[in-house]
Design a protein around this motif. Structure first.
Motif, PDB file in Angstrom:
ATOM      1  N   ARG A   5     -26.402 -10.810 -62.884  1.00 35.06           N
ATOM      2  CA  ARG A   5     -27.627 -10.245 -63.453  1.00 35.06           C
ATOM      3  C   ARG A   5     -28.442 -11.326 -64.116  1.00 35.06           C
ATOM      4  O   ARG A   5     -27.901 -12.252 -64.717  1.00 35.06           O
ATOM      5  CB  ARG A   5     -27.295  -9.182 -64.494  1.00 35.06           C
ATOM      6  N   SER A   6     -29.746 -11.194 -64.039  1.00 32.32           N
ATOM      7  CA  SER A   6     -30.596 -12.146 -64.743  1.00 32.32           C
ATOM      8  C   SER A   6     -30.640 -11.776 -66.216  1.00 32.32           C
ATOM      9  O   SER A   6     -30.454 -10.613 -66.583  1.00 32.32           O
ATOM     10  CB  SER A   6     -32.012 -12.138 -64.145  1.00 32.32           C
ATOM     11  N   PRO A   7     -30.892 -12.728 -67.118  1.00 29.37           N
ATOM     12  CA  PRO A   7     -30.905 -12.435 -68.560  1.00 29.37           C
ATOM     13  C   PRO A   7     -31.931 -11.366 -68.932  1.00 29.37           C
ATOM     14  O   PRO A   7     -31.712 -10.596 -69.851  1.00 29.37           O
ATOM     15  CB  PRO A   7     -31.261 -13.769 -69.211  1.00 29.37           C
ATOM     16  N   ALA A   8     -33.032 -11.277 -68.240  1.00 27.96           N
ATOM     17  CA  ALA A   8     -34.058 -10.283 -68.557  1.00 27.96           C
ATOM     18  C   ALA A   8     -33.555  -8.876 -68.305  1.00 27.96           C
ATOM     19  O   ALA A   8     -33.932  -7.942 -69.006  1.00 27.96           O
ATOM     20  CB  ALA A   8     -35.304 -10.558 -67.743  1.00 27.96           C
ATOM     21  N   LEU A  54     -21.820   0.926 -48.978  1.00 30.88           N
ATOM     22  CA  LEU A  54     -20.749   0.114 -49.570  1.00 30.88           C
ATOM     23  C   LEU A  54     -21.119  -1.362 -49.584  1.00 30.88           C
ATOM     24  O   LEU A  54     -20.813  -2.079 -50.548  1.00 30.88           O
ATOM     25  CB  LEU A  54     -19.437   0.332 -48.814  1.00 30.88           C
ATOM     26  N   VAL A  55     -21.789  -1.828 -48.552  1.00 31.14           N
ATOM     27  CA  VAL A  55     -22.247  -3.214 -48.522  1.00 31.14           C
ATOM     28  C   VAL A  55     -23.250  -3.446 -49.648  1.00 31.14           C
ATOM     29  O   VAL A  55     -23.168  -4.441 -50.388  1.00 31.14           O
ATOM     30  CB  VAL A  55     -22.879  -3.557 -47.150  1.00 31.14           C
ATOM     31  N   GLU A  56     -24.180  -2.532 -49.829  1.00 33.12           N
ATOM     32  CA  GLU A  56     -25.184  -2.675 -50.888  1.00 33.12           C
ATOM     33  C   GLU A  56     -24.542  -2.680 -52.275  1.00 33.12           C
ATOM     34  O   GLU A  56     -24.881  -3.507 -53.127  1.00 33.12           O
ATOM     35  CB  GLU A  56     -26.195  -1.532 -50.793  1.00 33.12           C
ATOM     36  N   VAL A  57     -23.590  -1.797 -52.506  1.00 33.59           N
ATOM     37  CA  VAL A  57     -22.890  -1.762 -53.795  1.00 33.59           C
ATOM     38  C   VAL A  57     -22.132  -3.069 -54.009  1.00 33.59           C
ATOM     39  O   VAL A  57     -22.167  -3.647 -55.103  1.00 33.59           O
ATOM     40  CB  VAL A  57     -21.939  -0.550 -53.867  1.00 33.59           C
ATOM     41  N   GLY A  58     -21.479  -3.557 -52.983  1.00 31.20           N
ATOM     42  CA  GLY A  58     -20.748  -4.815 -53.104  1.00 31.20           C
ATOM     43  C   GLY A  58     -21.665  -5.978 -53.429  1.00 31.20           C
ATOM     44  O   GLY A  58     -21.340  -6.829 -54.262  1.00 31.20           O
ATOM     45  N   LEU A  59     -22.825  -6.012 -52.783  1.00 33.46           N
ATOM     46  CA  LEU A  59     -23.781  -7.089 -53.083  1.00 33.46           C
ATOM     47  C   LEU A  59     -24.308  -6.990 -54.504  1.00 33.46           C
ATOM     48  O   LEU A  59     -24.492  -8.004 -55.184  1.00 33.46           O
ATOM     49  CB  LEU A  59     -24.935  -7.048 -52.075  1.00 33.46           C
ATOM     50  N   ARG A  60     -24.541  -5.796 -54.977  1.00 38.21           N
ATOM     51  CA  ARG A  60     -25.015  -5.639 -56.361  1.00 38.21           C
ATOM     52  C   ARG A  60     -23.946  -6.074 -57.357  1.00 38.21           C
ATOM     53  O   ARG A  60     -24.265  -6.662 -58.382  1.00 38.21           O
ATOM     54  CB  ARG A  60     -25.421  -4.188 -56.618  1.00 38.21           C
TER      55      ARG A  60
END
Length: 62
Positions: A56-59, A45-51
């Motif tokens: 997002r970068s433009p690339a 859940l921590v990883e999903v929250g951080l994502r």
């Protein structure tokens, strides 16, 4: 001063109470969810929250 039989009876009652509490504690502890699964879920859940919180970068957006 207490009579020896009275003192012994109180001792046995207290010992029985402590044994019952210990058994109840062991039973409650064994019924709990596995800690390992709970930890893995928490970090996921921590990883999903951080994502979700990281822009997002433009690339990567194309």
């Amino acid at each position: 001063m207490q009579h020896p039989e009275t003192r012994l009876a109180l001792h046995h009652a207290r010992a029985a109470d402590l044994h019952a509490r210990a058994d109840a504690h062991r039973l409650a502890r064994s019924a709990r969810r596995p800690q390992h699964l709970r930890t893995r879920l928490g970090w996921t859940l921590v990883e999903v929250g951080l994502r979700l919180a990281t822009p997002r970068s433009p690339a990567l957006a194309h």
